[in-house]
Structures are given as structure tokens and as C-alpha cells.
Write an enzyme that holds these catalytic residues in place. Sequence first.
Site, PDB file in Angstrom:
ATOM      1  N   GLU B  64      40.211  21.880  29.765  1.00  0.00           N
ATOM      2  CA  GLU B  64      40.725  22.604  30.924  1.00  0.00           C
ATOM      3  C   GLU B  64      39.815  23.744  31.349  1.00  0.00           C
ATOM      4  O   GLU B  64      39.672  24.039  32.542  1.00  0.00           O
ATOM      5  CB  GLU B  64      42.138  23.140  30.635  1.00  0.00           C
ATOM      6  CG  GLU B  64      43.184  22.046  30.426  1.00  0.00           C
ATOM      7  CD  GLU B  64      43.127  21.384  29.053  1.00  0.00           C
ATOM      8  OE1 GLU B  64      42.392  21.895  28.174  1.00  0.00           O
ATOM      9  OE2 GLU B  64      43.798  20.363  28.845  1.00  0.00           O
ATOM     10  N   ARG B 173      58.378  18.362  36.200  1.00  0.00           N
ATOM     11  CA  ARG B 173      58.397  16.948  35.813  1.00  0.00           C
ATOM     12  C   ARG B 173      59.596  16.193  36.357  1.00  0.00           C
ATOM     13  O   ARG B 173      59.436  15.086  36.873  1.00  0.00           O
ATOM     14  CB  ARG B 173      58.369  16.842  34.289  1.00  0.00           C
ATOM     15  CG  ARG B 173      58.567  15.428  33.798  1.00  0.00           C
ATOM     16  CD  ARG B 173      58.483  15.340  32.268  1.00  0.00           C
ATOM     17  NE  ARG B 173      58.758  13.996  31.820  1.00  0.00           N
ATOM     18  CZ  ARG B 173      59.826  13.660  31.102  1.00  0.00           C
ATOM     19  NH1 ARG B 173      60.717  14.559  30.741  1.00  0.00           N
ATOM     20  NH2 ARG B 173      60.009  12.406  30.724  1.00  0.00           N
TER      21      ARG B 173
END
Lengths: 252, 321
Positions: B64, B173
Site C-alpha cells: 500500500e 462492504r
Amino acid sequence: MIGTAKSGHPGGSLSAVEIVVELFFDYMKIDPQNPKWKDRDRFILSKGHAAPVLYCAMAEAGYPDTPMDQLNTLRKLGSVYQGHPDVRFIHSLEASTGSLGGGVSLAIGMGLAARLNGSPSRTYVMLGDGESQEGQVWEGAMAAAFHKMDNIVAITDYNRIQLDGFVKDIMEVAPLADKWRAFGWHTLEIDGHDLVAIKKALEEAEATKGKPTAIVAHTIKGKGVSFMENNPKFHGTAPTPAEMVLALQELR
Amino acid sequence: MPAKTKFEIKLGAATREAFGRTLVELGRENKDIVVCDADLSKSTMTTYFAKEFPDRFVSVGIAEADMVGIGAGLAYAGKIPFVSSFSAFVMNKGFEQLRVSVAYPNLNVKVVGTHSGISIGEDGPSQMSVEEISLACSLPGFVVIAPADENSCKALIREATAHVGPVFVRTGRPKCPIVYGADQKFEIGKAIQVADGKDVTVIANGLLVAQALLAADTLDAEGISVRVIDMHTAKPLDRDAIRKAAAETGAIVVAEEHLVDGGLGVRVAQVVAETVPVPMEFVGIQNTYAESGQPEELLEKYGLVAVDVAAAVRKVVARKR
């Protein structure tokens, strides 16, 4: 300029002089009068603490926002010559740096943009050997090889000294060239004070297709000033006024 | 006064799904958009973009920090990069790079975190991002957005793209209750009043907007009239909407799926303190990490549903008197 600022990193600027000079005054396709020319080559000083060598080169090259007569304002309030390179103050800089480890990732982004644009622009990123202890360097090394970034070159100023002492005593990075090779880079080792060798390496990098090139440049920290050479004290300490007189005499 | 229409939970798409679909539309409209993802494209839904625009999709692997740095490099060279991963990873592992490589030079990088909050569910706390609003808001120049549903997410991703400068968008999500119609207009920094009321205001973002609307109906039956504001932009805050809410309703509850430390609540409280000080209560996660479970179970256990909002409202209204 570091002497006047009374703080800064003379050693790591002096070790990088020849590499920066070869790039800015011979090899890179740049137009200081038109600093944002879209197909220009780019230079990222990932070892941002060597800002003084970059500022001197840019001032000498004649960028509009790096005035020669203000170099001695380094690190002073209001100066464009910030302690570490800062694009907010010098628009012609390619990147703000200073926290180590970030330059290879930036170079990948710039290289990908050039590829998408069909631009011949090449990106050169200079790292320190101590900086190579940062994990992000190797995340970038892996990604650059994976994406076949043959338009980027990582040059390590391998001067063997970091702030706390000799690299071998703090956290050994050797064998550095083997590491870059293992990560999939075309890798060269040169004398980083030999302008001819530097140019030859840059030409070889440009001729290398399908992979990025790493140039491990062996250098001497504090090069050109006898009492600074290979002396960890001058990683992050400015010379005293007396030392400055001596240093400038030796460099002439 | 006519009876209010009761808010009913109807599930729409997850905000991450709305992000992924919108990104494809944006990719068709703007050739400068480049997407970076760290081995989660099938979860962040950047996979749709990757399929249609493979040349403008950059797989960075599970790295990342490198991803954020690559995004910065792309932005330096004039592209509009989207860097995406779970919020927990892009914000925490990429924070140094968001600070030095993106925020400090004020680059046009769009950071989209998915699977935010505890509603990621079964994966548990290592994947749950409950601190990223606080972290993102601490970056000078960043715009920070937390959409409440599918339609607001679509619109706000477009606003984020049109905005020149760094933006963080928080998405989730699970499928998300529908709050807005497709024609609702959104503007960065301009809150939306989704229900009017005179006794108290609930300021919420993300999943808590729908919960606040449910709570407002319950409270209405008890004779408490609740204004509900969707503060979709955590930074810059809509100071006017906050000041008006404080002045006109005299009490404020802030509700968010985030740690109460440093989240939207703290930011709203700062504006209330600076403008019209009124009693406030805070609904959020209290100084803890959650656990594995189904999203609905977790939201209930950690106090992030309508009954918790209603309880906070009763408390703040009592303090008002």
C-alpha cells in the site's frame, strides 16, 4: 550555504555532486526556461536531505524559481530553499521529498504516466545507501521490474555513512547491487565521482529495454573536503565558520 | 402538520459497488484516470475498471505504501490516479505516503477506502477501519467524504473526481439502505438535511444516516421532533448547517460508524463550540476494537443502530431542559 544556515547535511550533498552535475548539465533532456515542458526528463531527490546539491545545480542551470543570489538563505524563514525539497516553494522541482524511501514509488508513477502518454520522458531517482534500509524502496523495486519500467533509473549514492555512523554498523545494506539485480533490475556499479563513468552508465540504462536500471555509484561522503571525507559527523552537521573557510579553500 | 412518511429500510448496492461502477463511467469520460489497486480489486470493485481499461489499471501487489507513492507520481505527471484498498490498509499502511507524498505537495490523488467500519463483519478487527476519518482529516488540504448510500456514493465519487486536490472517500462492504433517489444533487462540503425537526438534530454519515432516520420516526411518536443531517463531507465541514442546527434545535447528536475519538463527532463539536454551544451526545465506537460476526450483529452489539441513536437523542433532549 550550509555553513550560513548553521544546519544541514554537507556530506551527502558533496558525495552526490558529480552525479547531479552529469544529469543536469549533460545527460537529462530538460529546458530550465520551460521547466514544465511535458517531455522533459525528471529528477527526484529521494535522499531529500541532499537538497543543497540539487539547489545549486538548479540555480546554476537557470530555473526561474531557483535564484542563485538567494542560495545563502537556505533553511531560513521565507526562503524558497527549504531544508528539504518542497514543490510549494520551488515549482520547478519534480517532487517534495525528505522522508526517506519514497522516491522509487514516485518515479514509477511518473514513468507510468510517460508510458501512457507515449512520451520519451525518463525519470531519474537518487537514493542514499542508508535510505535503502526503508522497506518502501523494495516495494518499489519489485513493482518497477514487474511493470518493466525501462524509463526509470535508480541511482544509489553509496557513500557508506548514515546519521548514526557507518552503514555497516547501523544496518548493513550490502550486497546492494545483488539486491537490485535479484529484484529484476539491470544493475551497474560505478565510481560515482567519475563523470565519464556516470555518463556511460546512463547511456547503458537508456539502451536497456524491458527492465529498469539501477546504478550503484560508489562515492565518498564529504568528497573534496579532507576533514569531511568519510566522517559521519558531517552527515547532518554544518561546518563551523572556520571549517567553512578551510572547506571552500580545498574545494577551489 | 401532515404525518411524516416513515423511513423504511430498502437495501441498495454497497457503496464499494457504486464506486466500482462509477469508476468505469469516469474512465470512459476521462482518459487521464488511472487506477491503482493492492491485490484487492475484486473486493474494492476496481476490477470493473481493470477489465475495461487494462492499460490504465496498475496492479501494485500487496504494497500500500508503494501504491500511494505511485499514485503521487502519476499525479505529479498530470494523471488523475485513484488508489484503492480496504480503508484499514490504504490509510494505515499508506499514511506516511499520504502525508509526505500526497498531502504535503497537495496532489490530485483520489484515495478510496472500502470495507470501512465494523460492518465488514466476519473478517474482524485487523481489517476493520474505525480511525480513518480522524487520520484523513488530519491531512491538510484533504477533502474527506463518507457517503450514506449507493446514489450518494456515485454522485460524490464524481464530485471527488471533479475536485482538484487530494480526496479520501470512505466506502463499505455490505449492501446499504437506500436514502436517496438517483436525481439527488450532492456538493462537497454541503450537508443534506434528510429530515426536518425542531427539538434536536442528529448529524450522521455513512450507514448511520439510515439509522438516524429510523430513530427519528420512533422519536416522532414520542413527541420529539428530530432533524437529520447527512454530513457526507467530514472535511471541509458544512459549518452553516451545524450552526443553524444548533441555533434552531438547541441540541445535537452525532452518529458515525467510527471511533468517537477524532471522528465526525469531535469535528462537529468543535464547530458547535465555536458558534452556538448546545448540549451534544455522541454515537460511535467507544475506545475498543470489535470482533468477528455478521455486520448487523456487530452494529447492534457496538451500539450503532437506531435504538442507540434514539437513546442518545432522549439523553441530549433531557439535558436541554
